[in-house]
Design a protein around this motif. Structure first.
Motif, short mmCIF file in Angstrom:
data_model
loop_
_atom_site.label_atom_id
_atom_site.label_comp_id
_atom_site.label_asym_id
_atom_site.label_seq_id
_atom_site.Cartn_x
_atom_site.Cartn_y
_atom_site.Cartn_z
N TYR A 72 0.80 -1.23 0.00
CA TYR A 72 0.00 0.00 0.00
C TYR A 72 0.84 1.28 0.00
CZ TYR A 72 -3.53 -3.41 1.23
OH TYR A 72 -4.35 -4.50 1.22
N HIS A 73 2.15 1.16 0.21
CA HIS A 73 2.99 2.36 0.28
C HIS A 73 4.28 2.14 -0.51
CE1 HIS A 73 0.45 4.07 3.45
NE2 HIS A 73 0.50 2.90 4.05
N ASP A 74 4.85 3.21 -1.03
CA ASP A 74 6.15 3.13 -1.69
C ASP A 74 7.21 2.75 -0.67
OD1 ASP A 74 5.04 3.86 -4.07
OD2 ASP A 74 5.63 5.98 -3.94
N ARG A 75 8.24 2.06 -1.15
CA ARG A 75 9.29 1.60 -0.24
C ARG A 75 10.07 2.73 0.43
NH1 ARG A 75 10.88 -3.46 -3.98
NH2 ARG A 75 9.94 -2.00 -5.44
N PRO A 76 10.31 3.88 -0.22
CA PRO A 76 10.99 4.96 0.51
C PRO A 76 10.25 5.39 1.76
CG PRO A 76 11.08 5.39 -1.84
CD PRO A 76 10.19 4.20 -1.66
N VAL A 77 8.91 5.40 1.70
CA VAL A 77 8.12 5.76 2.88
C VAL A 77 8.29 4.71 3.97
CG1 VAL A 77 5.78 6.17 3.74
CG2 VAL A 77 6.46 7.03 1.49
N VAL A 78 8.22 3.44 3.58
CA VAL A 78 8.35 2.35 4.55
C VAL A 78 9.76 2.35 5.16
CG1 VAL A 78 8.29 -0.16 4.83
CG2 VAL A 78 6.62 0.98 3.35
N LEU A 79 10.77 2.57 4.33
CA LEU A 79 12.15 2.60 4.82
C LEU A 79 12.37 3.75 5.81
CD1 LEU A 79 14.05 1.81 1.52
CD2 LEU A 79 14.06 0.41 3.57
N ALA A 80 11.82 4.91 5.50
CA ALA A 80 11.96 6.06 6.40
C ALA A 80 11.26 5.78 7.73
CB ALA A 80 11.39 7.30 5.74
N MET A 81 10.11 5.15 7.67
CA MET A 81 9.37 4.81 8.88
C MET A 81 10.17 3.86 9.77
SD MET A 81 5.67 2.88 9.08
CE MET A 81 5.15 3.80 7.62
N GLY A 82 10.70 2.79 9.16
CA GLY A 82 11.48 1.83 9.93
C GLY A 82 12.76 2.44 10.49
N THR A 83 13.40 3.30 9.70
CA THR A 83 14.63 3.95 10.16
C THR A 83 14.38 4.81 11.38
OG1 THR A 83 15.50 3.96 7.90
CG2 THR A 83 16.55 5.43 9.48
N ALA A 84 13.25 5.52 11.40
CA ALA A 84 12.90 6.35 12.56
C ALA A 84 12.76 5.49 13.82
CB ALA A 84 11.61 7.12 12.29
N PHE A 85 12.10 4.34 13.69
CA PHE A 85 11.94 3.44 14.83
C PHE A 85 13.29 2.98 15.35
CE2 PHE A 85 7.43 2.88 13.73
CZ PHE A 85 6.88 2.74 15.00
N TRP A 86 14.16 2.52 14.42
CA TRP A 86 15.42 1.95 14.90
C TRP A 86 16.35 3.05 15.44
CZ3 TRP A 86 17.39 1.15 9.37
CH2 TRP A 86 18.66 1.69 9.18
N ALA A 87 16.35 4.24 14.84
CA ALA A 87 17.24 5.30 15.29
C ALA A 87 16.88 5.78 16.70
CB ALA A 87 17.20 6.47 14.31
N LEU A 88 15.61 6.05 16.93
CA LEU A 88 15.18 6.55 18.23
C LEU A 88 15.39 5.50 19.32
CD1 LEU A 88 11.94 8.47 17.16
CD2 LEU A 88 14.19 9.42 17.70
N SER A 89 15.12 4.25 19.01
CA SER A 89 15.30 3.20 20.01
C SER A 89 16.78 2.94 20.30
CB SER A 89 14.61 1.91 19.56
OG SER A 89 15.10 1.47 18.31
N THR A 90 17.64 3.11 19.30
CA THR A 90 19.08 2.96 19.53
C THR A 90 19.58 4.01 20.51
OG1 THR A 90 19.48 2.02 17.34
CG2 THR A 90 21.35 3.04 18.43
N ALA A 91 19.14 5.24 20.33
CA ALA A 91 19.51 6.30 21.27
C ALA A 91 19.00 5.97 22.67
CB ALA A 91 18.95 7.64 20.80
N ALA A 92 17.78 5.43 22.76
CA ALA A 92 17.19 5.11 24.06
C ALA A 92 17.96 4.01 24.78
CB ALA A 92 15.73 4.70 23.88
N VAL A 93 18.50 3.03 24.02
CA VAL A 93 19.33 1.99 24.65
C VAL A 93 20.56 2.62 25.29
CG1 VAL A 93 20.79 -0.01 24.20
CG2 VAL A 93 18.54 0.13 23.14
N GLY A 94 21.17 3.57 24.58
CA GLY A 94 22.35 4.23 25.13
C GLY A 94 22.06 5.06 26.36
N LEU A 95 20.82 5.50 26.52
CA LEU A 95 20.44 6.32 27.68
C LEU A 95 19.85 5.49 28.82
CD1 LEU A 95 18.77 9.30 25.77
CD2 LEU A 95 21.02 9.29 26.87
N SER A 96 19.64 4.20 28.59
CA SER A 96 19.00 3.35 29.61
C SER A 96 19.87 3.24 30.85
CB SER A 96 18.74 1.95 29.04
OG SER A 96 17.84 2.01 27.96
N GLN A 97 19.20 3.24 32.01
CA GLN A 97 19.90 3.13 33.28
C GLN A 97 19.71 1.76 33.93
OE1 GLN A 97 21.96 5.61 34.37
NE2 GLN A 97 21.45 6.49 32.36
N ARG A 98 18.75 0.99 33.44
CA ARG A 98 18.50 -0.34 33.99
C ARG A 98 18.42 -1.35 32.85
NH1 ARG A 98 14.28 2.29 36.60
NH2 ARG A 98 12.76 0.92 35.57
#
Length: 468
Positions: A72-98
């Motif tokens: 239902y969507h072009d792959r650039p849109v899907v890729l950008a969506m997935g990249t946002a998920f992985w980028a933000l969660s990667t930063a969150a792992v680095g900030l995790s305290q537990r």
């Protein structure tokens, strides 16, 4: 719509390969800093294996989402969506305290990668002809390995320092997340969907690359479920897919277990730089081997179109057996043997990395219509990854419970001979047998691949006649 070009190179393919670089860099971060994470969260191999398990498991079960989104969507849109998920969660792992926080964000990271990886693979499949797909996938793997090597080396070296009061391993996660988010934005803005690019089809060999996405106005909950179910059934009943998934379930176990390489080298007594160098040599070997295997398989398939790729895959899987035996049992585990380790891991990587680029991915593209390519790559990752996700915890369990690894091994400098020996036994158990079974399970493809490929061509011809 045409993709822009720079010095004759497609901007779309350049950015897709940059996205692959960042994806591989993201995956290599945590294994490269297992030692520091172990100390920060007071975690042993079982807990560290769990962090890898949860990413791989969520990534596996969520992969079919990519196949549905692509309908239902072009792959650039899907890729950008997935990249946002992985980028933000990667930063969150680095900030995790537990530890629990890190585990949660690793799961979110897995969801983002689940969306990105199948979309990247189908993008490459649609951009190259049948006889060139091995080279295309090999090139994607080669440049992606640059990210894996860079991410692993950078994180390992940075782990021993602080930056503005932030521990180096945490800063590496935050920095990598920022770069990934930037690449995601560029993909969204400048990458052109191959099905809309008249010049993209190096891969327009069967005419199916012109298949249109479902018009937005016709999308309903019922149509989503109906179209997704039809696509899933079409993929699941392909015998070539079933066989490749079967071999992949066991064949992906060694790769998942090898995330402990850096930790093993440090237990032997190598410092951060030496451990990073050894792991980098292995990754360089894998990268070059993936590209070499893709090229060799393309060449052999011209003479043996029904069996050439299968022969290459079986050779590659079998070579994992002697190299694992030499690496874990025949080389004395001492810092004096850096050269022996270096030569072995490099040639091991060079020989065991042909399967995906030379056989699996090109063969998938030939046994289903273009519109189902993302779905078949997604389901391959779902089945293989869900089983492979258990490899890292299994290594941790074998190491601690069977071979007697002490989680306090890192509290003394200079490594731990007992810890290194225990970990090497766990790694040996998770490599030799799976490599052998993987090579064996490829055998039925000598019979079924030609039949499935011919059936796909007939189906594509009928679709074109109906459209006409």
């Amino acid at each position: 719509m045409k993709s822009r070009r720079i010095f004759g190179f497609s901007v779309s393919l350049i950015l897709i390969n940059l996205a692959s670089i960042m994806e591989r860099a993201d995956e290599s971060l945590l294994p490269a800093v297992y030692k520091e994470v172990s100390q920060a969260f007071n975690a042993g191999p079982i807990e560290l294996g769990y962090l890898t398990f949860i990413l791989k498991f969520v990534q596996s079960i969520a992969c079919p989402v990519a196949g549905v989104l692509i309908l239902y969507h072009d792959r650039p849109v899907v890729l950008a969506m997935g990249t946002a998920f992985w980028a933000l969660s990667t930063a969150a792992v680095g900030l995790s305290q537990r530890f629990e926080q890190a585990a949660f964000w690793r799961a979110i990271n897995g969801f983002g990668l689940a969306i990105v990886i199948p979309a990247l693979q189908s993008f490459i499949a649609d951009s190259y002809m049948d006889g060139m797909r091995g080279t295309g996938f090999g090139l994607l793997s080669l440049v992606g390995a640059v990210g894996g090597i860079g991410g692993g080396v950078l994180a390992t070296i940075m782990a021993g320092h602080e930056y503005w009061g932030i521990p180096g391993w945490r800063f590496a996660f935050i920095m990598m997340a920022s770069l990934s988010l930037l690449i995601g934005v560029l993909v969204y803005l400048f990458v052109v969907e191959p099905r809309k690019d008249p010049l993209a089809a190096h891969g327009a060999d069967d005419g199916t690359e012109r298949v249109m996405l479902v018009p937005k106005g016709t999308v309903t909950v019922s149509s989503i479920w109906s179209n997704s179910w039809l696509a899933m059934k079409s993929v699941m009943r392909v015998h070539t897919f079933q066989i490749i998934v079967l071999q992949g379930i066991v064949g992906s176990l060694p790769g998942a277990a090898m995330v402990f390489f850096t930790m093993w080298f440090e237990l032997i007594g190598f410092d951060n730089n030496s451990s990073a160098s050894l792991n980098s040599l292995f990754l360089v070997g894998c990268a070059l081997g993936s590209f070499l295997g893709g090229c060799i398989a393309d060449s052999i398939s011209k003479y043996y179109p029904d069996s050439g790729r299968v022969m290459c895959a079986q050779f590659s899987a079998f070579m994992g057996i002697p190299f694992s035996w030499i690496l874990f049992t025949r080389i004395e585990q001492s810092v004096e043997n850096w050269n022996a380790f270096a030569v072995t891991v490099f040639f091991m990587g060079l020989c065991i990395s042909w399967c995906a680029s030379g056989a699996n991915n090109p063969m998938f593209a030939e046994v289903v219509p273009s519109k189902h390519r993302t779905m078949i790559y997604a389901f391959d990752r779902a089945f293989e990854g869900s089983f492979a996700s258990f490899a890292a915890p299994a290594v941790g369990f074998l190491t601690e419970k069977i071979y007697g690894y002490d989680p306090k091994s890192f509290e003394t400098s200079g490594g731990s001979a007992q810890g290194a020996l225990a970990l090497s036994k766990g790694l040996l158990a998770m490599t030799v047998l799976p490599f052998g079974l993987c090579s064996l399970f490829y055998s039925p493809l000598y019979v079924v691949f030609k039949r499935d490929r011919d059936s796909a061509k007939v189906a594509c011809s009928k679709e074109l006649e109906m459209i006409s």
